[in-house]
Design an enzyme around this catalytic site. Sequence first.
Site, PDB file in Angstrom:
ATOM      1  N   ASP A 176      19.074 -59.374  -6.698  1.00  0.00           N
ATOM      2  CA  ASP A 176      17.779 -59.791  -7.256  1.00  0.00           C
ATOM      3  C   ASP A 176      17.880 -59.808  -8.776  1.00  0.00           C
ATOM      4  O   ASP A 176      18.905 -59.400  -9.350  1.00  0.00           O
ATOM      5  CB  ASP A 176      16.654 -58.845  -6.789  1.00  0.00           C
ATOM      6  N   ASP A 193      20.640 -63.990 -10.629  1.00  0.00           N
ATOM      7  CA  ASP A 193      19.652 -65.060 -10.771  1.00  0.00           C
ATOM      8  C   ASP A 193      20.210 -66.209  -9.947  1.00  0.00           C
ATOM      9  O   ASP A 193      21.265 -66.760 -10.286  1.00  0.00           O
ATOM     10  CB  ASP A 193      19.508 -65.457 -12.248  1.00  0.00           C
ATOM     11  N   VAL A 194      19.545 -66.563  -8.858  1.00  0.00           N
ATOM     12  CA  VAL A 194      20.116 -67.532  -7.904  1.00  0.00           C
ATOM     13  C   VAL A 194      20.310 -68.924  -8.499  1.00  0.00           C
ATOM     14  O   VAL A 194      21.006 -69.749  -7.912  1.00  0.00           O
ATOM     15  CB  VAL A 194      19.281 -67.640  -6.593  1.00  0.00           C
ATOM     16  N   TYR A 217       6.956 -76.447  -4.367  1.00  0.00           N
ATOM     17  CA  TYR A 217       7.303 -75.530  -3.265  1.00  0.00           C
ATOM     18  C   TYR A 217       7.559 -76.329  -1.988  1.00  0.00           C
ATOM     19  O   TYR A 217       8.525 -76.081  -1.265  1.00  0.00           O
ATOM     20  CB  TYR A 217       6.152 -74.548  -3.079  1.00  0.00           C
ATOM     21  N   LYS A 259      11.134 -76.359  -0.124  1.00  0.00           N
ATOM     22  CA  LYS A 259      11.283 -75.785   1.221  1.00  0.00           C
ATOM     23  C   LYS A 259      11.650 -76.882   2.236  1.00  0.00           C
ATOM     24  O   LYS A 259      12.453 -76.647   3.142  1.00  0.00           O
ATOM     25  CB  LYS A 259      10.002 -75.056   1.637  1.00  0.00           C
ATOM     26  N   ALA A 267       2.401 -64.709   4.632  1.00  0.00           N
ATOM     27  CA  ALA A 267       2.750 -63.329   4.978  1.00  0.00           C
ATOM     28  C   ALA A 267       2.359 -62.405   3.840  1.00  0.00           C
ATOM     29  O   ALA A 267       2.329 -62.810   2.665  1.00  0.00           O
ATOM     30  CB  ALA A 267       4.250 -63.224   5.259  1.00  0.00           C
TER      31      ALA A 267
END
Length: 265
Positions: free
Chosen positions: A38, A59-60, A151, A155, A184
């Site tokens: 993370d 950092d992805v 987003y 996705k 969620a």
Amino acid sequence: MSSLAPGSVALITGGTGGFGRALATKLREREVTAVLADLDSERNRAVAEELGCPFVVLDVTDRAANEAVVAQVEAEHGRLDAAYLNAGISAEKSDGDLDLDEFLRVVDIDLFGVVYGAVAAAPAIRRAGGGAIVVTASLAGLSPMAGDPGYSVAKGGAIAFVRSMAPRLAADGTTITAICPGFADTAIIDRIREHFTAANFPVLSAAEVADAMVMAWESGEPGAAYVVQPGVGTIPYRFKGVPSAKTAAGETAVVPEALRPPGMR
Ligand SMILES: NC(=O)c1ccc[n+]([C@@H]2O[C@H](COP(=O)([O-])OP(=O)(O)OC[C@H]3O[C@@H](n4cnc5c(N)ncnc54)[C@H](O)[C@@H]3O)[C@@H](O)[C@H]2O)c1
């Protein structure tokens, strides 16, 4: 080890967030080493320590860093059996003119972060004898959200990436799948939680989503996109077929053999 077994090693990006923590807890119960990757912060390091999990800074969106983290996991833990590509953010602005900088930032993390992670992890998982890549997509990838085009694109793209990569990874013994949860109860919905509460709208618990993530490693089908919804559970999404091309004689045209993935030739 192609299936989840005690002694396996998993990497979880966004590992100190809501889903990451719930998943790490379940994997630890199965005697799996869960390495939490993370962004660097005191809080994230403390979360990993509390869970008893190793922490790596990632950092992805940094391609080289994804490769370095996979190399570090192999060096420190001897293998990598599963990669949970789970890091993600959503946009803060939900109306008015589209904020292109924010759009690109969301796509960079939620889509390209997944692509970089999969490319980095796949050879290591192959070296371990096969395993799983599980991408946390979203219901928004199947049913786009008007309030967050970035987003939705990210996705939806992640689901398409999973489906298109599945045959070549399956040939190596690696199952890539996507999890598509509805809303969620994690920090990502902090800005909108009050609306769900006021409307008595059901949201998933992080533990319910983590169960689906565990299932995806244990028994997921290559290229599957699993919908997770309150009161419904986890079900594979059935994609509609698209109209096939027709020949001049009106017969259904078959894609040339050389263009089909291995296993479908
Ligand atoms: N909670 C929901 O309603 C919901 C529904 C569907 C999908 N998702 C997806 O689930 C995933 C996990 O989210 P969550 O609900 O646990 O939220 P969360 O905010 O608790 O966790 C997200 C994690 O990603 C990390 N992260 C953000 N940018 C990063 C980067 N550039 N590099 C590395 N890590 C980064 C954050 O630090 C955080 O730990 C996300 O991909 C999210 O889009 C969430």
